[in-house]
Design a protein around this motif. Structure first.
Motif, PDB file in Angstrom:
ATOM      1  N   PRO A  57       0.821  -1.216   0.000  1.00 39.11           N
ATOM      2  CA  PRO A  57       0.000   0.000   0.000  1.00 39.11           C
ATOM      3  C   PRO A  57       0.853   1.263   0.000  1.00 39.11           C
ATOM      4  N   VAL A  58       0.412   2.268  -0.714  1.00 37.92           N
ATOM      5  CA  VAL A  58       1.112   3.545  -0.796  1.00 37.92           C
ATOM      6  C   VAL A  58       0.259   4.604  -0.101  1.00 37.92           C
ATOM      7  N   TYR A  59       0.913   5.461   0.693  1.00 37.06           N
ATOM      8  CA  TYR A  59       0.204   6.462   1.482  1.00 37.06           C
ATOM      9  C   TYR A  59       0.701   7.869   1.146  1.00 37.06           C
ATOM     10  N   PRO A  60      -0.178   8.874   1.249  1.00 38.18           N
ATOM     11  CA  PRO A  60       0.256  10.254   1.019  1.00 38.18           C
ATOM     12  C   PRO A  60       0.845  10.867   2.278  1.00 38.18           C
ATOM     13  N   VAL A  61       1.725  11.840   2.103  1.00 37.06           N
ATOM     14  CA  VAL A  61       2.278  12.608   3.218  1.00 37.06           C
ATOM     15  C   VAL A  61       1.671  14.002   3.144  1.00 37.06           C
ATOM     16  N   ARG A  62       1.076  14.449   4.230  1.00 34.99           N
ATOM     17  CA  ARG A  62       0.462  15.772   4.254  1.00 34.99           C
ATOM     18  C   ARG A  62       1.421  16.766   4.903  1.00 34.99           C
ATOM     19  N   GLN A  63       1.777  17.812   4.162  1.00 37.73           N
ATOM     20  CA  GLN A  63       2.688  18.838   4.653  1.00 37.73           C
ATOM     21  C   GLN A  63       1.920  20.138   4.858  1.00 37.73           C
ATOM     22  N   SER A  64       2.353  20.935   5.833  1.00 37.66           N
ATOM     23  CA  SER A  64       1.683  22.204   6.106  1.00 37.66           C
ATOM     24  C   SER A  64       2.009  23.256   5.051  1.00 37.66           C
ATOM     25  N   VAL A  65       3.203  23.207   4.487  1.00 40.68           N
ATOM     26  CA  VAL A  65       3.617  24.144   3.448  1.00 40.68           C
ATOM     27  C   VAL A  65       4.054  23.324   2.249  1.00 40.68           C
ATOM     28  N   ILE A  66       3.540  23.659   1.076  1.00 44.02           N
ATOM     29  CA  ILE A  66       3.850  22.824  -0.080  1.00 44.02           C
ATOM     30  C   ILE A  66       3.883  23.664  -1.350  1.00 44.02           C
ATOM     31  N   TYR A  67       4.766  23.283  -2.284  1.00 47.09           N
ATOM     32  CA  TYR A  67       4.838  23.953  -3.580  1.00 47.09           C
ATOM     33  C   TYR A  67       3.704  23.454  -4.478  1.00 47.09           C
ATOM     34  N   THR A  68       3.531  24.110  -5.610  1.00 41.91           N
ATOM     35  CA  THR A  68       2.564  23.631  -6.593  1.00 41.91           C
ATOM     36  C   THR A  68       3.061  22.303  -7.149  1.00 41.91           C
ATOM     37  N   PRO A  69       2.159  21.453  -7.648  1.00 50.84           N
ATOM     38  CA  PRO A  69       2.582  20.163  -8.213  1.00 50.84           C
ATOM     39  C   PRO A  69       3.659  20.305  -9.287  1.00 50.84           C
TER      40      PRO A  69
END
Length: 232
Positions: A57-69
């Motif tokens: 299984p692959v999981y997402p990491v949620r960051q508070s500050v993030i660049y555009t894709p």
């Protein structure tokens, strides 16, 4: 998951299943940019999603500050071919977090209390290198023992920090009380702010201690299982 997401999959270490997170950047086209160890020297490469996940299984990491894709992909692409992997200072999570936030950080090392300023970096790196060449039960046992020793070191360091934070909570509480008795509400407020900060730090360190205990129990269980397999 979507294009530009930081993702991770649980990977094995020294035969211990699900011991650490392997991070990468989802390119949105069934490929992932990550620190691949498919070759003898770890290299940042763009591989298939399947090669990254190993069917796990692959999981997402949620960051508070993030660049555009688009920017995340550009940053990841700019480091393709890099061969400067370092377990404690430039691992897969350091790379992926840098791509998404600009900060070269590894939360899982901090969560396990593995602080580079407290541990013997050359020794840990040699252990990590040997993990790729374990061929005998004796080597596996040695790796388990070394890992348990590192956990004990991390636990003792984290416990000392936790106890110090708890003492700070008590000390700042007393300072606030004394300030109020002397009608210094300004000093009392400042002391209470420091008490709250120390309390949050104590809670975080308590959670880290719990993680370390769980990790040690998992290692002990997997070592016992490996011993039974060899014995059988």
């Amino acid at each position: 998951m979507a294009k530009g997401d930081q993702i991770y999959v649980m990977r094995d270490l020294a035969g211990v299943p699900g011991l650490y997170q392997h991070h990468g950047i989802d390119c949105g086209d069934d490929t992932v940019i990550h620190y691949s160890k498919a070759r003898e020297i770890a290299e940042i490469a763009r591989t298939s999603y399947a090669a990254f996940s190993w069917s796990n299984p692959v999981y997402p990491v949620r960051q508070s500050v993030i660049y555009t894709p688009e920017t995340v992909i550009e940053r990841a692409t700019s480091r393709l071919g890099e061969r400067q992997y370092d377990l404690l200072q430039n691992n897969c999570e350091h790379f992926a977090t840098w791509c998404t936030t600009g900060r070269s950080e590894s939360r899982q090392l901090l969560n396990f209390g593995l602080r580079p300023d407290q541990l013997n970096l050359p020794e840990l790196r040699r252990l990590a290198d040997r993990d790729h060449h374990v061929t005998t039960p004796e080597q596996a046992r040695a790796n388990f023992q070394k890992a348990l020793g590192d956990i004990a070191t991390a636990y003792n360091t984290t416990l000392a920090d936790q106890q110090s934070a708890q003492k700070d909570v008590r000390d700042w509480h007393h300072v606030a009380q004394k300030a109020l008795k002397n009608s210094r509400e300004d000093l009392a407020r400042a002391a209470l702010h420091r008490k709250v900060a120390a309390s949050k730090r104590a809670e975080m360190l308590t959670a880290q201690l719990s993680d370390l205990v769980e990790l040690e129990l998992n290692l002990q269980r997997n070592r016992a299982f490996a011993e039974r397999q060899v014995g059988g």
